[in-house]
Motif scaffolding. Structure first.
Motif, mmCIF file in Angstrom:
data_model
loop_
_atom_site.group_PDB
_atom_site.id
_atom_site.type_symbol
_atom_site.label_atom_id
_atom_site.label_comp_id
_atom_site.label_asym_id
_atom_site.label_seq_id
_atom_site.Cartn_x
_atom_site.Cartn_y
_atom_site.Cartn_z
ATOM 1 N N ARG A 324 0.839 -1.205 0.000
ATOM 2 C CA ARG A 324 0.000 0.000 0.000
ATOM 3 C C ARG A 324 0.875 1.256 0.000
ATOM 4 N N GLY A 325 1.913 1.247 0.829
ATOM 5 C CA GLY A 325 2.821 2.388 0.845
ATOM 6 C C GLY A 325 3.473 2.618 -0.504
ATOM 7 N N MET A 326 3.892 1.534 -1.155
ATOM 8 C CA MET A 326 4.543 1.656 -2.455
ATOM 9 C C MET A 326 3.574 2.157 -3.519
ATOM 10 N N TYR A 327 2.336 1.705 -3.445
ATOM 11 C CA TYR A 327 1.341 2.130 -4.441
ATOM 12 C C TYR A 327 1.180 3.654 -4.420
ATOM 13 N N TYR A 328 0.938 4.221 -3.252
ATOM 14 C CA TYR A 328 0.721 5.654 -3.176
ATOM 15 C C TYR A 328 2.018 6.442 -3.343
ATOM 16 N N LEU A 329 3.146 5.803 -3.105
ATOM 17 C CA LEU A 329 4.431 6.467 -3.319
ATOM 18 C C LEU A 329 4.762 6.574 -4.805
ATOM 19 N N ASP A 330 4.410 5.539 -5.574
ATOM 20 C CA ASP A 330 4.871 5.449 -6.955
ATOM 21 C C ASP A 330 3.809 5.696 -8.024
ATOM 22 N N MET A 331 2.554 5.811 -7.633
ATOM 23 C CA MET A 331 1.548 6.095 -8.657
ATOM 24 C C MET A 331 1.642 7.550 -9.118
ATOM 25 N N PRO A 332 1.283 7.822 -10.397
ATOM 26 C CA PRO A 332 0.730 6.887 -11.382
ATOM 27 C C PRO A 332 1.773 6.153 -12.225
ATOM 28 N N GLN A 333 3.060 6.388 -11.962
ATOM 29 C CA GLN A 333 4.105 5.774 -12.773
ATOM 30 C C GLN A 333 4.048 4.253 -12.713
ATOM 31 N N MET A 334 3.691 3.714 -11.548
ATOM 32 C CA MET A 334 3.677 2.264 -11.371
ATOM 33 C C MET A 334 2.815 1.569 -12.420
ATOM 34 N N ALA A 335 1.702 2.164 -12.789
ATOM 35 C CA ALA A 335 0.793 1.550 -13.754
ATOM 36 C C ALA A 335 1.349 1.562 -15.171
ATOM 37 N N GLN A 336 2.364 2.386 -15.422
ATOM 38 C CA GLN A 336 2.922 2.514 -16.767
ATOM 39 C C GLN A 336 4.244 1.780 -16.934
ATOM 40 N N ASP A 337 4.829 1.324 -15.841
ATOM 41 C CA ASP A 337 6.150 0.708 -15.900
ATOM 42 C C ASP A 337 6.156 -0.547 -16.772
ATOM 43 N N ASN A 338 7.238 -0.696 -17.537
ATOM 44 C CA ASN A 338 7.399 -1.875 -18.396
ATOM 45 C C ASN A 338 8.897 -2.080 -18.625
ATOM 46 N N PHE A 339 9.593 -2.523 -17.590
ATOM 47 C CA PHE A 339 11.051 -2.592 -17.568
ATOM 48 C C PHE A 339 11.614 -3.370 -18.750
ATOM 49 N N TYR A 340 10.985 -4.489 -19.101
ATOM 50 C CA TYR A 340 11.506 -5.323 -20.188
ATOM 51 C C TYR A 340 10.887 -4.979 -21.554
ATOM 52 N N ASP A 341 9.991 -3.989 -21.580
ATOM 53 C CA ASP A 341 9.300 -3.604 -22.815
ATOM 54 C C ASP A 341 8.559 -4.794 -23.424
ATOM 55 N N HIS A 342 7.871 -5.540 -22.592
ATOM 56 C CA HIS A 342 7.073 -6.665 -23.081
ATOM 57 C C HIS A 342 5.779 -6.150 -23.709
ATOM 58 N N GLN A 343 5.383 -6.769 -24.828
ATOM 59 C CA GLN A 343 4.238 -6.251 -25.588
ATOM 60 C C GLN A 343 3.255 -7.330 -26.025
ATOM 61 N N ARG A 344 3.466 -8.576 -25.659
ATOM 62 C CA ARG A 344 2.596 -9.641 -26.161
ATOM 63 C C ARG A 344 1.218 -9.588 -25.499
ATOM 64 N N SER A 345 0.240 -10.093 -26.236
ATOM 65 C CA SER A 345 -1.131 -10.115 -25.736
ATOM 66 C C SER A 345 -1.322 -11.238 -24.728
#
Length: 518
Positions: A324-345
């Motif tokens: 919970r602490g991490m969610y409010y600390l890192d939003m809204p970036q957390m929802a956009q993160d894609n470290f490995y640039d994965h794109q498959r459906s």
């Protein structure tokens, strides 16, 4: 008339109570004046449809909301209850604010960032006072978590968990040392079931649907017939009274074996020894303080093993508070993160369970049946595969948010994106949580009757999890070799011949191009 130009003003407060804030003693109702103030609750179809929600999740929220609304009516609290609305929560709020002389809106901070922003924007547009209160159902406030996290190079659960234990004197001796001489009993709590299986397991508490729940079930089946999942086995607690009974039942009959087998998996054993209290905690039918108190009392009363108790409390006081602490600390970036640039459906069988992989078929199957799978099934089966199969993180996160009855974004997103998918590049985890089919074989009986073999890396009978595991290591060898916690993985990879590594990669490309056919 423009929203900001209401002619008459009122000091009356409008208190918004969301579907995951169902507590008469919650922060939203502090100072509530039933003679002047009003409560508003909204059943919004948008909340069921912005992700393709499991029928059981929709039914749980609606039934719990209606039971709570009945309590408010019994207390003769003024309540505007909008049922079965086709509008969003903020659209209903907009109409209510326009039609009434409201200058003061009170609510508890929503558990989803999008809704928090929408309410703040609406209050700004209407130029009304917004009193958005922090949720009192947690041990750690946002300010306390930010203070703890400030200037730390690594944000790790273990250090936060120890701080919480000390602060609240939970499983801590008078001298400040941990009860039993150690902070963590993980090594005692990660055992598979015996080879013959789990044996007799006390079933979790079940609650027969009452008239309100039956009406909700009928409504959900009629309104959302194409949504995933079933309501044939809907026995979740939907009221404060039922949640308390579920807690009492767990500590009396099931806590004793929770710890040792909390990571174990077995076919036709969807609940194991788990508490099934997360939905009640997340709807605020239960307070984590009373859950921990009940567990500690049971430990003393029944002389339960300390490893059981510590393992359970770590999930509530440690991990739940931490994410919970991490969610409010890192939003809204957390929802956009894609470290490995994965794109498959996302493979289609995530919604049907129609796959030849027994581990996935069993986990997805029970998810569709109950709206539930325990943490290892989520992390090391569906989550592990999502990472290894290079699926777009947001697609996996949306699936988790849709199919689990206890999934609210503040808890779902950090667990899925941050832990299972490593989408934030290890912001609060020390390594990607990946494993081959060997781990699943060790922790379950899924592999015993599967057409795929967990020890085969490529070829027709190769386990897709195993093949994709080694392919992932080959692709990200440098990262894993540079981490002391994962260096052993690449050391084992180096024992595989170059020719076999080539075959692994070739077979992986075939699997990745045909995920729907597994």
């Amino acid at each position: 008339m423009a929203p900001g130009l209401l002619l008459k003003k009122s000091n009356k407060k409008l208190v918004l109570i969301l579907g995951d804030q169902l507590d008469l003693n919650g922060a939203a109702l502090k100072g509530f004046d039933s003679q002047h103030d009003q409560i508003i609750m909204v059943e919004s179809a948008n909340e069921a449809q912005y992700v393709w929600s499991h029928k059981a999740k929709i039914a749980l929220f609606l039934s719990a909301m209606r039971h709570f609304a009945q309590k408010l009516k019994d207390k003769k609290y003024p309540l505007a209850y909008y049922s079965e609305s086709s509008k969003t929560i903020t659209e209903v709020l907009r109409e209510h604010l326009t039609q009434n002389q409201i200058q003061h809106l009170v609510c508890v901070e929503p558990g989803e960032w999008r809704l928090k922003q929408a309410i703040e924007d609406l209050a700004s547009e209407f130029k009304i006072q917004l009193d958005m209160r922090e949720d009192s159902h947690f041990f750690c406030t946002h300010a306390e978590f930010r203070e703890w996290a400030a200037n730390k190079k690594e944000l790790r659960l273990e250090y936060f968990y120890r701080l919480m234990r000390k602060k609240y004197s939970i499983l801590v001796e008078a001298d400040g040392n941990p009860e039993g001489g150690q902070w963590n009993f993980d090594q005692d709590n990660r055992k598979p079931y015996p080879k013959k299986g789990p044996g007799i397991t006390d079933a979790p508490a079940e609650f027969k649907p009452d008239a309100i729940t039956q009406e909700v079930i009928k409504y959900v089946n009629q309104t959302y017939p194409e949504h995933p999942g079933s309501l044939d086995q809907f026995h979740w607690p939907v009221s404060r009274e039922q949640a308390l009974k579920a807690l009492d039942y767990f500590v009396e009959y099931r806590l004793r074996n929770f710890g040792i087998f909390q990571d174990a998996m077995w076919t036709d054993t969807p609940f194991g020894w788990h508490s099934l209290l997360s939905s009640s905690l997340n709807l605020k039918l239960l307070n984590p303080r009373e859950v921990i108190d009940a567990v500690l009392k049971a430990w003393k009363k029944n002389a339960l093993d300390l490893s059981n108790i510590e393992g359970f409390i770590r999930q509530i006081l440690g991990w739940r508070e931490f994410v919970r602490g991490m969610y409010y600390l890192d939003m809204p970036q957390m929802a956009q993160d894609n470290f490995y640039d994965h794109q498959r459906s996302l493979p289609k069988w995530y919604w049907t369970g129609d796959t030849q992989m027994h581990c996935m078929r069993d986990t997805v199957g029970q998810t569709l049946q109950y709206g539930y799978a325990h943490h290892i099934q989520r992390l090391m089966v569906t989550g592990n595969f999502g990472l290894l199969a290079e699926i777009l993180p947001s697609a996996v996160c949306d699936w988790y948010l849709a199919v689990y009855v206890d999934a609210i974004e503040w808890v779902e997103l950090p667990n899925t994106a941050g832990m299972a998918l490593f989408a934030n590049g290890g912001r609060f985890t020390s390594k990607p949580y990946i494993a081959s089919g060997a781990y699943i074989k060790r922790m379950s009986n899924y592999c015993s009757s599967c057409k795929y073999k967990p020890d085969v890396r490529f070829g027709e009978t190769a386990c897709p999890v195993t093949n994709l595991y080694w392919n992932f290591l080959i692709k990200h060898r440098k990262q894993f070799d540079g981490n002391p916690r994962t260096r052993l993985m690449t050391a084992n990879l180096n024992k595989i011949s170059p020719e076999d590594q080539k075959q692994i990669t070739l077979h992986a490309q075939h699997i990745l191009n045909h995920l729907d056919e597994l």
